[in-house]
Design a protein around this motif. Structure first.
Motif, PDB file in Angstrom:
ATOM      1  N   LEU A  52       0.829  -1.207   0.000  1.00  0.00           N
ATOM      2  CA  LEU A  52       0.000   0.000   0.000  1.00  0.00           C
ATOM      3  C   LEU A  52       0.863   1.257   0.000  1.00  0.00           C
ATOM      4  N   ILE A  53       1.871   1.263   0.848  1.00  0.00           N
ATOM      5  CA  ILE A  53       2.774   2.424   0.907  1.00  0.00           C
ATOM      6  C   ILE A  53       3.482   2.615  -0.429  1.00  0.00           C
ATOM      7  N   SER A  54       3.849   1.494  -1.056  1.00  0.00           N
ATOM      8  CA  SER A  54       4.534   1.559  -2.350  1.00  0.00           C
ATOM      9  C   SER A  54       3.621   2.162  -3.427  1.00  0.00           C
ATOM     10  N   ILE A  55       2.333   1.805  -3.408  1.00  0.00           N
ATOM     11  CA  ILE A  55       1.394   2.356  -4.390  1.00  0.00           C
ATOM     12  C   ILE A  55       1.335   3.870  -4.287  1.00  0.00           C
ATOM     13  N   GLY A  56       1.407   4.383  -3.070  1.00  0.00           N
ATOM     14  CA  GLY A  56       1.285   5.818  -2.868  1.00  0.00           C
ATOM     15  C   GLY A  56       2.564   6.609  -3.010  1.00  0.00           C
ATOM     16  N   GLU A  57       3.701   5.930  -3.261  1.00  0.00           N
ATOM     17  CA  GLU A  57       4.995   6.626  -3.267  1.00  0.00           C
ATOM     18  C   GLU A  57       5.100   7.676  -4.373  1.00  0.00           C
ATOM     19  N   GLY A  58       4.441   7.470  -5.482  1.00  0.00           N
ATOM     20  CA  GLY A  58       4.524   8.443  -6.561  1.00  0.00           C
ATOM     21  C   GLY A  58       3.682   9.688  -6.330  1.00  0.00           C
ATOM     22  N   TYR A  59       2.959   9.704  -5.222  1.00  0.00           N
ATOM     23  CA  TYR A  59       2.065  10.820  -4.918  1.00  0.00           C
ATOM     24  C   TYR A  59       2.284  11.251  -3.470  1.00  0.00           C
ATOM     25  N   PRO A  60       3.457  11.837  -3.194  1.00  0.00           N
ATOM     26  CA  PRO A  60       3.845  12.138  -1.813  1.00  0.00           C
ATOM     27  C   PRO A  60       2.977  13.221  -1.189  1.00  0.00           C
ATOM     28  N   ILE A  61       2.801  13.104   0.107  1.00  0.00           N
ATOM     29  CA  ILE A  61       2.006  14.093   0.830  1.00  0.00           C
ATOM     30  C   ILE A  61       2.670  15.461   0.811  1.00  0.00           C
ATOM     31  N   GLU A  62       3.980  15.489   0.637  1.00  0.00           N
ATOM     32  CA  GLU A  62       4.699  16.762   0.621  1.00  0.00           C
ATOM     33  C   GLU A  62       4.261  17.667  -0.541  1.00  0.00           C
ATOM     34  N   ASN A  63       3.701  17.054  -1.592  1.00  0.00           N
ATOM     35  CA  ASN A  63       3.279  17.843  -2.758  1.00  0.00           C
ATOM     36  C   ASN A  63       1.865  18.395  -2.639  1.00  0.00           C
ATOM     37  N   VAL A  64       1.228  18.141  -1.504  1.00  0.00           N
ATOM     38  CA  VAL A  64      -0.168  18.551  -1.351  1.00  0.00           C
ATOM     39  C   VAL A  64      -0.323  20.058  -1.442  1.00  0.00           C
ATOM     40  N   GLU A  65       0.658  20.789  -0.931  1.00  0.00           N
ATOM     41  CA  GLU A  65       0.552  22.250  -0.983  1.00  0.00           C
ATOM     42  C   GLU A  65       0.460  22.740  -2.418  1.00  0.00           C
ATOM     43  N   LYS A  66       1.224  22.109  -3.323  1.00  0.00           N
ATOM     44  CA  LYS A  66       1.160  22.492  -4.737  1.00  0.00           C
ATOM     45  C   LYS A  66      -0.214  22.178  -5.326  1.00  0.00           C
ATOM     46  N   CYS A  67      -0.849  21.130  -4.780  1.00  0.00           N
ATOM     47  CA  CYS A  67      -2.144  20.715  -5.310  1.00  0.00           C
ATOM     48  C   CYS A  67      -3.285  21.605  -4.824  1.00  0.00           C
ATOM     49  N   LEU A  68      -3.158  22.152  -3.617  1.00  0.00           N
ATOM     50  CA  LEU A  68      -4.281  22.835  -2.998  1.00  0.00           C
ATOM     51  C   LEU A  68      -4.128  24.346  -2.861  1.00  0.00           C
ATOM     52  N   ALA A  69      -2.900  24.838  -2.797  1.00  0.00           N
ATOM     53  CA  ALA A  69      -2.697  26.266  -2.535  1.00  0.00           C
ATOM     54  C   ALA A  69      -3.060  27.108  -3.753  1.00  0.00           C
ATOM     55  N   GLU A  70      -3.818  28.165  -3.526  1.00  0.00           N
ATOM     56  CA  GLU A  70      -4.222  29.109  -4.564  1.00  0.00           C
ATOM     57  C   GLU A  70      -4.722  28.388  -5.823  1.00  0.00           C
ATOM     58  N   THR A  71      -5.594  27.402  -5.573  1.00  0.00           N
ATOM     59  CA  THR A  71      -6.118  26.539  -6.641  1.00  0.00           C
ATOM     60  C   THR A  71      -7.643  26.513  -6.570  1.00  0.00           C
ATOM     61  N   ASN A  72      -8.267  26.281  -7.701  1.00  0.00           N
ATOM     62  CA  ASN A  72      -9.717  26.115  -7.727  1.00  0.00           C
ATOM     63  C   ASN A  72     -10.066  24.770  -7.081  1.00  0.00           C
ATOM     64  N   CYS A  73     -10.489  24.807  -5.840  1.00  0.00           N
ATOM     65  CA  CYS A  73     -10.832  23.592  -5.089  1.00  0.00           C
ATOM     66  C   CYS A  73     -12.333  23.339  -5.069  1.00  0.00           C
TER      67      CYS A  73
END
Length: 570
Positions: A401-422
């Motif tokens: 499970l952890i391996s499946i999620g490795e390409g989508y790190p939690i550290e990148n969440v800010e890029k996904c959510l900050a100043e974005t149309n949510c």
């Protein structure tokens, strides 16, 4: 197989028969669209002056006869055609109730729909009628309330009664003819091709005949009929096996109720998760049917094991489907399959920890990183098959499970959510995120116990999302002074995460584009903690306005919380 069809009007079909739907068949599942299509067909017959209309094929299994007074009636199990037949009987009942008490046609309808006295036989006994809504309506004219039903199998009967009554009430205005004209159409101008079978063995091959003639049968029903047919073809004394299959399939259809998405996927999931298989894609319905056919033909007793496996998968699919709070992560087919596999293979703390990690990576991939449903299909399905076959320990599943999620790190969440149309095209994910944020604001807090949160989950996601700075602020309002930006920047900032909240539709429509000081009163009425936090950011001092810096500060706070909430299980 020789099938001897009869061309019958509805009245000839029902005049000397009593019908019942076996428990091992699906519940009444027609919805508003199918009923409206039937209503439109009936209206078109008047407007186009048609002499007849072909309705459908009905297949029945003769199961005996019964004498009532001096009349002899055939008792028939409805094998195919129950949806249309049930709806037409609801229309006939609505006409009976609408006619004058002393009208001879009303008495005739009454005698046709209820044979004998009020407590005995009716024209049709439906299955899975848990609250007796159908039987009480046909016998006594008792109209059920429109309140939310406790079992999904009751829901469409209640809707069917309401919609057929409304159709009958509007008939004269819409058609320009009398109710007697509608009754005449139903009795004399609707034709059915009726196949009556006298051997239960034939029931389980007739589906293949109908399908070959261009009359499609749902894949799940075909699988059930195929297995029962195999038993009749191969067992010297099939009764015990057939009885057990009847009981198991009655439980399957009872479990499914009216959950169409579960019914649609069940056969494919069950076949893909059959213990001996390893796959990278979810099997097609055709391949699933052939898998189970091959297993059953080799050993007919295996039909019981297969059916019990399908039931087990159905129970887990329904439990997942009915968790409305997790709809954002449940919408991905391969993710659902992995959840089902883990739920069946592990128990206790191991199961809870694995499903926690499953939820974290699934929300990260498909919601926070906004990947589409084609992403990671093979990884999820292969792991699900490995779990179901028992070849992976809990620690190995966690590592996978952890391996499946490795390409989508939690550290990148800010890029996904900050100043974005949510907001746009992200409503379901946003509601889930804010629901989880609501839960985090107090230990052991369960927002779903709040009656207004229950209302939120009954509504569409878009109807429950509140823009604190309104989408359409009034011209000259304080909003345009507080959000001191150019118009294009204002348009963007409205959909930023920091400006979005959850509010039930009933309060959302009242808050609308009012000034913040007025809106915040509705926020407090909800009792939602994340809204209380907006009104009282420092605990006791009430906020009087809502500005750009408030949006930015709230966005940052929620993103920092999300990084912790959806990181891997520690």
């Amino acid at each position: 197989m020789q099938v001897d069809p009869k061309n019958l009007t509805l009245w000839h079909l029902i005049s000397d028969r009593l019908f019942q739907i076996p428990q091992y068949q699906r519940a009444y599942s027609w919805q508003t669209k199918q009923r409206q299509d039937l209503f439109d067909d009936l209206l078109a017959m008047v407007k186009k002056n048609h002499d007849y209309h072909f309705m459908a094929t009905v297949v029945g299994l003769a199961v005996g006869q019964i004498q009532i007074g001096t009349d002899l009636y055939s008792r028939v199990d409805v094998v195919d055609g129950q949806q249309r037949l049930t709806t037409l009987i609801l229309i006939l009942k609505a006409i009976e109730l609408a006619l004058d008490e002393n009208d001879k046609d009303r008495r005739s309808l009454r005698d046709t729909l209820v044979r004998g006295d009020d407590e005995t036989l009716v024209l049709l006994h439906t299955n899975h009628d848990y609250s007796s809504y159908f039987i009480n309506y046909i016998r006594k004219g008792v109209v059920p309330s429109n309140k939310r039903q406790s079992h999904s199998a009751d829901m469409n009967i209640v809707k069917g009664i309401a919609e057929t009554r409304a159709f009958v009430d509007s008939w004269e205005e819409c058609s320009g003819t009398s109710l007697k004209a509608l009754l005449g159409i139903l009795k004399n101008k609707l034709f059915f091709i009726y196949h009556q079978l006298n051997d239960e063995k034939l029931v389980y091959t007739v589906f293949e005949v109908l399908n070959s003639r261009g009359l499609p049968v749902p894949w799940l029903d075909r699988a059930k009929s195929m297995m029962m047919g195999v038993v009749f073809d191969n067992a010297q004394n099939p009764k015990d096996v057939i009885d057990e299959l009847h009981n198991t399939w009655a439980r399957i259809y009872s479990t499914l109720g009216l959950r169409n998405i579960v019914s649609r996927d069940l056969l494919r999931y069950a076949a893909t998760l059959w213990p001996s298989g390893m796959h990278s894609r979810i099997m097609s319905d055709q391949d699933a049917l052939e898998l189970f056919r091959g297993l059953a033909i080799d050993q007919y007793q295996r039909t019981i094991t297969i059916s019990q496996h399908i039931l087990s998968v159905a129970e887990k699919m329904v439990a997942l489907h009915d968790n409305v709070h997790a709809s954002a992560v449940n919408r991905i087919a391969q993710a659902r399959m992995l959840h089902i596999a883990i739920s069946g293979a592990f128990k206790g703390q191991e199961k809870a920890k694995l499903l926690d990690q499953w939820e974290r990576i699934t929300f990260r991939i498909y919601c926070l990183h906004d990947q589409d449903s084609r992403t990671k299909v093979g990884a999820y399905v292969r792991l699900a098959c490995g779990v179901r076959s028992g070849v992976k320990s809990a620690s190995e599943v966690m590592a996978a499970l952890i391996s499946i999620g490795e390409g989508y790190p939690i550290e990148n969440v800010e890029k996904c959510l900050a100043e974005t149309n949510c907001y746009e095209n992200w409503e379901e994910s946003l509601r889930y995120l804010l629901y989880e944020y609501e839960k985090s604001l107090a230990e052991n807090y369960k927002p779903e116990k709040n009656i207004l949160w229950q209302e939120v989950w009954r509504e569409s996601a878009s109807d429950t999302i509140e823009h604190i700075y309104p989408q359409l602020p009034k011209i000259g309002s304080q909003w345009n002074k507080d959000i001191d930006e150019r118009s294009e920047k204002r348009q963007k900032i409205k959909n930023y995460l920091g400006n979005l909240a959850i509010l039930p539709k009933s309060l959302n429509s009242q808050a609308s584009n009012k000034e913040f000081s007025e809106k915040s009163d509705y926020y407090l009425k909800s009792g939602f903690r994340h809204l209380n936090e907006i009104v009282y950011p420092s605990g006791d001092r009430r906020r009087r306005s809502w500005k750009k810096e408030d949006i930015e500060a709230r966005e940052k706070k929620i993103i920092n919380w999300a990084k912790d909430r959806w990181s891997d299980v520690s």
